[in-house]
Write a protein that holds these residues in place. Sequence first.
Motif, PDB file in Angstrom:
ATOM      1  N   GLY A 296       0.828  -1.197   0.000  1.00 60.06           N
ATOM      2  CA  GLY A 296       0.000   0.000   0.000  1.00 60.06           C
ATOM      3  C   GLY A 296       0.860   1.244   0.000  1.00 60.06           C
ATOM      4  O   GLY A 296       2.101   1.173   0.029  1.00 60.06           O
TER       5      GLY A 296
ATOM      6  N   HIS B   5      -3.021  -3.097  -7.419  1.00 59.09           N
ATOM      7  CA  HIS B   5      -3.369  -3.905  -6.242  1.00 59.09           C
ATOM      8  C   HIS B   5      -3.134  -3.162  -4.932  1.00 59.09           C
ATOM      9  O   HIS B   5      -3.504  -3.658  -3.860  1.00 59.09           O
ATOM     10  CB  HIS B   5      -2.525  -5.181  -6.223  1.00 59.09           C
TER      11      HIS B   5
ATOM     12  N   ARG C 172      -3.200  -0.714  -1.685  1.00 55.82           N
ATOM     13  CA  ARG C 172      -4.141   0.049  -0.873  1.00 55.82           C
ATOM     14  C   ARG C 172      -3.696   1.515  -0.861  1.00 55.82           C
ATOM     15  O   ARG C 172      -2.503   1.813  -0.942  1.00 55.82           O
ATOM     16  CB  ARG C 172      -4.177  -0.459   0.574  1.00 55.82           C
TER      17      ARG C 172
ATOM     18  N   ASP D 213     -12.987  -0.669  -1.191  1.00 51.11           N
ATOM     19  CA  ASP D 213     -12.360  -1.709  -0.372  1.00 51.11           C
ATOM     20  C   ASP D 213     -10.835  -1.670  -0.410  1.00 51.11           C
ATOM     21  O   ASP D 213     -10.183  -2.481   0.243  1.00 51.11           O
ATOM     22  CB  ASP D 213     -12.867  -3.095  -0.778  1.00 51.11           C
ATOM     23  N   ARG D 214     -10.262  -0.725  -1.158  1.00 52.76           N
ATOM     24  CA  ARG D 214      -8.807  -0.540  -1.124  1.00 52.76           C
ATOM     25  C   ARG D 214      -8.429   0.800  -0.508  1.00 52.76           C
ATOM     26  O   ARG D 214      -7.290   1.245  -0.610  1.00 52.76           O
ATOM     27  CB  ARG D 214      -8.228  -0.637  -2.538  1.00 52.76           C
TER      28      ARG D 214
ATOM     29  N   CYS E 188     -14.335   0.528   3.582  1.00 52.88           N
ATOM     30  CA  CYS E 188     -13.066   1.191   3.898  1.00 52.88           C
ATOM     31  C   CYS E 188     -12.479   0.627   5.189  1.00 52.88           C
ATOM     32  O   CYS E 188     -13.165  -0.024   5.976  1.00 52.88           O
ATOM     33  CB  CYS E 188     -13.266   2.697   4.055  1.00 52.88           C
TER      34      CYS E 188
END
Length: 656
Positions: free
Chosen positions: A439, A493, A495, A526-527, A556
Amino acid sequence: MTGWHGEDAARQRALFLLSFRQRDELAAILSRGGWHVVAARRAEGLRQRVVASGAAITIIDARGAVEEGIAATAELAQIAGHGDALLVLLSRNDSARLGELHDAGATHFLVSPIAADVLLQAVRSAERHVVRMGGGWHDPHVGGGAALGWRHDGERGTLQLTPALAEATGLPELGSSRAALRTIGQAGRRTALTAIRRLRDTLPATAFAHDLPGVGRVVQHVARDPHTHRLHALVEPLARIGDIGAAVREALGSVRDLTGARAWLDRRILAGERPGVRMLTVAGIDAVNRQQGRGAGDTLLRAVERRIERAVRDAGVARAALARLGGADFAVLLPHGADAGLDTALAQALARPFVAGSVMVTLTLQQAFGVARVGEDGGALLHRVGSGLPGSTAGAAQARRPLDDVETLATEIHRAIDRGEIAIRFQPQVHLLSGAIVGVEALARWDHPDRGELGAELLFAAAARAGLVEALSGHVQQRALRIAAGWSAPLSHLRLSINVTAEDIAHADFADTLLARADAGGFPRDRLTVEITESGLIADLGEAAGLLATLRAAGCRVAIDDFGTGYSSLAYLKALPLDYLKLDRRMTQDIVGTHRDRVVVRGVIDMARSLDLTIIAEGVETVEQRDALATEGCQLYQGFLCAGPLTVPALEKLLA
């Protein structure tokens, strides 16, 4: 208790794990590898638990706890059967102790850093050793009477308890899960059900803490069998520990920036105290920036900050706090006004030369001191003391006052937003075990036409003075979401973590506003992780909890940023629905500091893990810090050891 492990043994092998710091992460890796893991964090009752597990392979994670690891290895070697395997994980710094562990009875070793695939290969090697030596899985009934555990069969709706757990709780050994849940009260039921619902193929093991009548405070280690979908659990009693909150509040008095400094002073003034401020300006950083680049200057500033902190601590100034005001300007905040001898201690600390890149440099320190006057708030006190700073050394230009900077820049914020001068950088967040970048945190920078790049602290301090924090925060969030939505495949991919302020949270419709920004930009909810910056004070934690719960329900995640920089830290942990706890960079540095420093950091990490929070360490700069944090159970890190805040092309290059 017939059938406790027996009927599943043919399908899934049993393995016992003792890890003092990384129990959950290792248990998840091993469970995904096809093992039925019985995991523990403490060595109390170790023999009984290992025998009760039916495991012929035991993993002892001695990283950061080599003495405890040697003792546990020796204890288990006394009861190990012929062909059993004892796999010990060891820190690189302790590799000289391999001989002692071998003498204690270890059969297999791994030395950090340890990747997940390497760990699984080592366990398979241990399994082959068991088969080759004629070993076998223990009878889980022999000596298992002291084990606390249970197994749930969802199809039959039955719950089997070990005799020890049944005796301690007064429940039947074979009963219903509903009856057992009633014994732990509403809060315990909510915690248990929330944790168990997390179990899935990608997360086959979890743990949660609660109060259990007849036993006390416990941690339940739960794993789901991927074939039968039954739940197995080991119930681990927790030793009674004192409230670490006092130690945390005492040791972590630093605040982050000018806004936090004003809030810190205002709280004490409102409480009837007369706090003091010692303002510091360090001259000589600009020359390093020009000659060796901004990176060397930033590293030098961090070294200066550490020396200031150490000088304040060594001077014995109780409950003092340190704020970085921007550039090379700092403020030491003093709750009782007095700071006898601190000026001398600071001057001596910074008089010693520093290493800047490839050269030694000597810096010049300028100081001013003042105590709050009647009717004066924190901002006015800071401005008055800052105005009293002496000029630079002879022949040099007058040093720019930090608060003069803020006042000037406050008049330019509107222009900066309108002209697109606010840039977004992305700092990677790295998984400590695998080294993978998972992330990024979005960070604001001001590309000022005259002064160059300005950091987020000075930017938001100017916005606060102009009354434009909400406008700036919204602009930064919108830009970050829009940029991240357009990331190329290598970044798709990751976050994204964005910061929100106390002013944001104060609005009842903020959750809807933020979700609308994400949807409009096209970034998946969702990321998205929302980080609450702790330098601001949330006035109504109840309303904030409801708002953050709405964000979590929408997909979230929520993090508390810079944990340890404000007095409200522990209140936040108790009141807010959180997923992540981010250790402030000063705590990250303390992990390799004094014994007292390490104890405090370890206590905070243990507390966060007991609340099922993922821990992210900020400001990791050295391999030593990274390895120590991994040993203590931290899962993620960000900092200059991997990379500073990056542009999108630089981030793509790093991942490639």
